[in-house]
Design a protein around this motif. Sequence first.
Motif, mmCIF file in Angstrom:
data_model
loop_
_atom_site.group_PDB
_atom_site.id
_atom_site.type_symbol
_atom_site.label_atom_id
_atom_site.label_comp_id
_atom_site.label_asym_id
_atom_site.label_seq_id
_atom_site.Cartn_x
_atom_site.Cartn_y
_atom_site.Cartn_z
ATOM 1 N N ASP A 125 0.868 -1.179 0.000
ATOM 2 C CA ASP A 125 0.000 0.000 0.000
ATOM 3 C C ASP A 125 0.902 1.226 0.000
ATOM 4 O OD1 ASP A 125 -2.624 -0.969 -0.011
ATOM 5 O OD2 ASP A 125 -2.612 -1.325 2.148
ATOM 6 N N VAL A 126 0.571 2.195 -0.818
ATOM 7 C CA VAL A 126 1.330 3.439 -0.849
ATOM 8 C C VAL A 126 0.977 4.235 0.403
ATOM 9 C CG1 VAL A 126 1.745 5.586 -2.112
ATOM 10 C CG2 VAL A 126 1.357 3.448 -3.362
ATOM 11 N N PRO A 127 1.987 4.652 1.182
ATOM 12 C CA PRO A 127 1.709 5.418 2.413
ATOM 13 C C PRO A 127 0.946 6.698 2.112
ATOM 14 C CG PRO A 127 4.020 4.740 2.318
ATOM 15 C CD PRO A 127 3.406 4.419 0.981
ATOM 16 N N ALA A 128 0.106 7.108 3.042
ATOM 17 C CA ALA A 128 -0.744 8.293 2.864
ATOM 18 C C ALA A 128 0.084 9.538 2.594
ATOM 19 C CB ALA A 128 -1.628 8.482 4.093
ATOM 20 N N ASP A 129 1.260 9.690 3.246
ATOM 21 C CA ASP A 129 2.054 10.900 3.029
ATOM 22 C C ASP A 129 2.583 10.974 1.606
ATOM 23 O OD1 ASP A 129 3.765 8.718 3.704
ATOM 24 O OD2 ASP A 129 5.388 10.117 4.190
ATOM 25 N N VAL A 130 2.863 9.826 0.990
ATOM 26 C CA VAL A 130 3.313 9.802 -0.410
ATOM 27 C C VAL A 130 2.155 10.163 -1.329
ATOM 28 C CG1 VAL A 130 4.212 8.352 -2.270
ATOM 29 C CG2 VAL A 130 5.162 8.153 0.046
ATOM 30 N N LEU A 131 0.975 9.634 -1.042
ATOM 31 C CA LEU A 131 -0.203 9.972 -1.831
ATOM 32 C C LEU A 131 -0.475 11.472 -1.775
ATOM 33 C CD1 LEU A 131 -2.648 7.060 -0.919
ATOM 34 C CD2 LEU A 131 -1.481 7.437 -3.101
ATOM 35 N N LEU A 132 -0.391 12.052 -0.573
ATOM 36 C CA LEU A 132 -0.630 13.487 -0.414
ATOM 37 C C LEU A 132 0.438 14.293 -1.140
ATOM 38 C CD1 LEU A 132 -1.721 13.652 3.329
ATOM 39 C CD2 LEU A 132 -3.148 14.021 1.300
ATOM 40 N N LYS A 133 1.697 13.884 -1.026
ATOM 41 C CA LYS A 133 2.785 14.589 -1.705
ATOM 42 C C LYS A 133 2.558 14.584 -3.217
ATOM 43 C CE LYS A 133 7.650 14.293 -2.727
ATOM 44 N NZ LYS A 133 8.539 13.263 -3.134
ATOM 45 N N ASN A 134 2.195 13.433 -3.757
ATOM 46 C CA ASN A 134 1.942 13.332 -5.190
ATOM 47 C C ASN A 134 0.746 14.183 -5.602
ATOM 48 O OD1 ASN A 134 4.097 11.607 -5.501
ATOM 49 N ND2 ASN A 134 2.850 9.758 -5.522
#
Length: 144
Positions: A125-134
């Motif tokens: 699962d892609v971590p939430a902070d990476v999703l937000l950064k993207n």
Amino acid sequence: MTSTTPPSRPGRPSSLDPEIAARLKRGADGLVPAIAQQYDTGEVLMLGWMDDEALHRTLTTGRCTYWSRSRQEYWVKGDTSGHFQHVKSVALDCDADTVLVRVDQVGAACHTGARTCFDVDVLHDVPADVLLKNADSGVPARDQ
């Protein structure tokens, strides 16, 4: 509705529209992967295999027909389980080597009884902070 007729090979007669058949890029075994997707949610349900005849049956009956590589026969999703796939649309990918079948799934799509074949074994699962950064980068996700 099953048959032990072997899958269509390139150049082998089939009931599939010749214009569609000419566009398909099949594997050495004469098959193309077919992804079943829930038409209204986009949920990926399963992956099966189709030859020309399975694709023809899917297009003309409105129910997904696949070629079973293990049983070496055609099978219509739901004939045994009651978990039908009612076809809404069928598309080829940009390389014409994969079929996307958008369906209305009745019951479980997976032979294990799960809603999809991709419910259980999530590798990452892609971590939430990476999703937000993207999401905040301004770069479209497809380009990252």
